[in-house]
Enzyme design. Structure first.
Site, PDB file in Angstrom:
ATOM      1  CG  HIS A 126      -4.789   5.144   4.269  1.00 13.33           C
ATOM      2  ND1 HIS A 126      -4.262   4.580   3.133  1.00 13.33           N
ATOM      3  CD2 HIS A 126      -3.722   5.628   4.968  1.00 13.33           C
ATOM      4  CE1 HIS A 126      -2.947   4.742   3.137  1.00 13.33           C
ATOM      5  NE2 HIS A 126      -2.592   5.363   4.234  1.00 13.33           N
ATOM      6  CB  CYS A 152      -3.003   0.529  -2.460  1.00 10.27           C
ATOM      7  SG  CYS A 152      -3.060   2.268  -2.928  1.00 10.27           S
ATOM      8  CD  GLU A 204       0.289   6.953   5.576  1.00  3.49           C
ATOM      9  OE1 GLU A 204       1.486   6.975   5.889  1.00  3.49           O
ATOM     10  OE2 GLU A 204      -0.305   5.913   5.204  1.00  3.49           O
ATOM     11  CB  CYS A 220      -9.324   4.842   0.457  1.00  4.48           C
ATOM     12  SG  CYS A 220      -7.662   5.248   1.065  1.00  4.48           S
ATOM     13  CG  ASP A 247      -1.760   1.238   1.363  1.00  7.93           C
ATOM     14  OD1 ASP A 247      -2.494   1.518   0.399  1.00  7.93           O
ATOM     15  OD2 ASP A 247      -1.700   1.944   2.388  1.00  7.93           O
ATOM     16  CB  SER A 248       0.303   4.819  -0.526  1.00  8.90           C
ATOM     17  OG  SER A 248      -0.767   5.006   0.383  1.00  8.90           O
TER      18      SER A 248
HETATM   19  N1  DGL Z   1      -4.712   3.119   0.871  1.00 12.23           N
HETATM   20  C1  DGL Z   1      -4.637   3.803  -0.401  1.00 12.23           C
HETATM   21  C2  DGL Z   1      -5.876   3.475  -1.211  1.00 12.23           C
HETATM   22  O1  DGL Z   1      -6.549   2.513  -0.893  1.00 12.23           O
HETATM   23  C3  DGL Z   1      -4.372   5.245  -0.160  1.00 12.23           C
HETATM   24  C4  DGL Z   1      -3.827   5.956  -1.315  1.00 12.23           C
HETATM   25  C5  DGL Z   1      -3.049   7.195  -0.978  1.00 12.23           C
HETATM   26  O2  DGL Z   1      -1.904   7.070  -0.567  1.00 12.23           O
HETATM   27  O3  DGL Z   1      -3.573   8.290  -1.239  1.00 12.23           O
HETATM   28  O4  DGL Z   1      -6.196   4.126  -2.181  1.00 12.23           O
END
Ligand code: DGL
Length: 269
Positions: free
Chosen positions: A187, A74, A153, A185, A10-11
């Site tokens: 997150h 992600c 984050e 998402c 993931d990011s």
């Molecule tokens: N968890 C990522 C997603 O599902 C986040 C992306 C981001 O870093 O903006 O899209």
């Protein structure tokens, strides 16, 4: 029986929601997770750039960690590159968009649902296409939520500021009268309390994490790709391309005790 790990990325911390579900459902599987915190957020970047990151990370997981399966944990990366990764890698590649759509379709009674995600994910049309494929009779309202990822984050999952932002960004899905809202998402489940407060108790929140883990289990069950469950708990290895101390500390708080150490990755790796 295959001892090679499952790779996921993931990011940043978002994919930990999927990792949690996977650890709970498949405790014997070995896992390698990369949080690309040195380059987060992905959401505001172009899909081309996110696609390049997704390829770079997937190759690294495959070549350096010999993963037997890849989970793109992600939505933004899955929206940008899932099909290409599935075509290009000689291992099964699982995304989070389709599993999420299946879950939200099961959850709705009114057939009016919402999806929230990053600017990249919503702008890509991936959810709109997946919904049209899976349940064309369901009315879908999408809303991008720029800023949500940054709050997670920073470890700020409940604050007045995030509440105020949520009130504003969730207005289109509230106005549409949806009865189920997909957190598109990975997150966003960390913001579930705030999102639930704003949406009200009549709206079911759906995350793709559990459904993705169920899909992985269905793909492994009864095949030579699964690890023998009698061999005991799997190992979990955590990498971050950003500050590893922050990753270990905040990641441990968000995921749980399994995330107790992390190693650094620097691109190009
Ligand atoms: N968890 C990522 C997603 O599902 C986040 C992306 C981001 O870093 O903006 O899209």
């Amino acid at each position: 029986m295959d001892d090679r790990p499952i790779g996921m990325f993931d990011s940043g911390f978002g994919g930990l929601t999927v990792a949690r579900a996977l650890i709970d459902l498949l405790p014997a599987e070995n896992l390698v997770y990369l949080g690309d915190t040195g380059r987060y957020p992905y959401g505001p970047r172009s899909l081309t750039e996110v696609r390049d990151f997704a390829h770079e990370i997937s190759r690294w997981l495959y070549e350096h960690h010999d993963v037997k399966m890849l989970i793109v944990a992600c939505n933004t990366a899955a929206a940008a590159a899932l099909t290409e990764l599935q075509d290009g890698l000689p291992i099964p590649v699982v995304g989070v968009v389709e599993p999420g759509v299946r879950s939200v379709v099961r959850a709705t009674a009114s057939k009016r649902v919402g999806v929230i995600g990053t600017v990249g994910t919503i702008g890509s049309g991936a959810y709109q296409r997946a919904m049209a494929d899976v349940a064309p009779d369901v009315e879908l309202t999408c809303a991008a939520c720029p800023g949500f990822v940054e709050f997670v984050e920073r470890g700020e999952t409940r604050s007045d500021q995030v509440h105020v932002l949520a009130e504003r960004l969730l207005e289109p899905v509230r106005a549409a009268g949806v009865d189920a809202l997909l957190l598109g998402c990975t997150h966003y489940p960390f913001l579930a309390r705030t999102i639930a407060d704003v949406m009200g108790r009549d709206v079911v929140l759906v995350s793709s994490a559990d459904e993705t883990a169920f899909e992985v289990r269905a793909m492994l069950d009864g095949t030579a790709l699964a690890r023998n469950p009698t061999t005991g708990e799997g190992t979990r290895t955590w990498f971050s391309s950003g500050d590893v101390d922050v990753f270990r500390e905040l990641g441990g708080r968000l995921l749980g005790p399994e995330l107790d150490s992390a190693s650094a990755v620097r691109w190009p790796a």
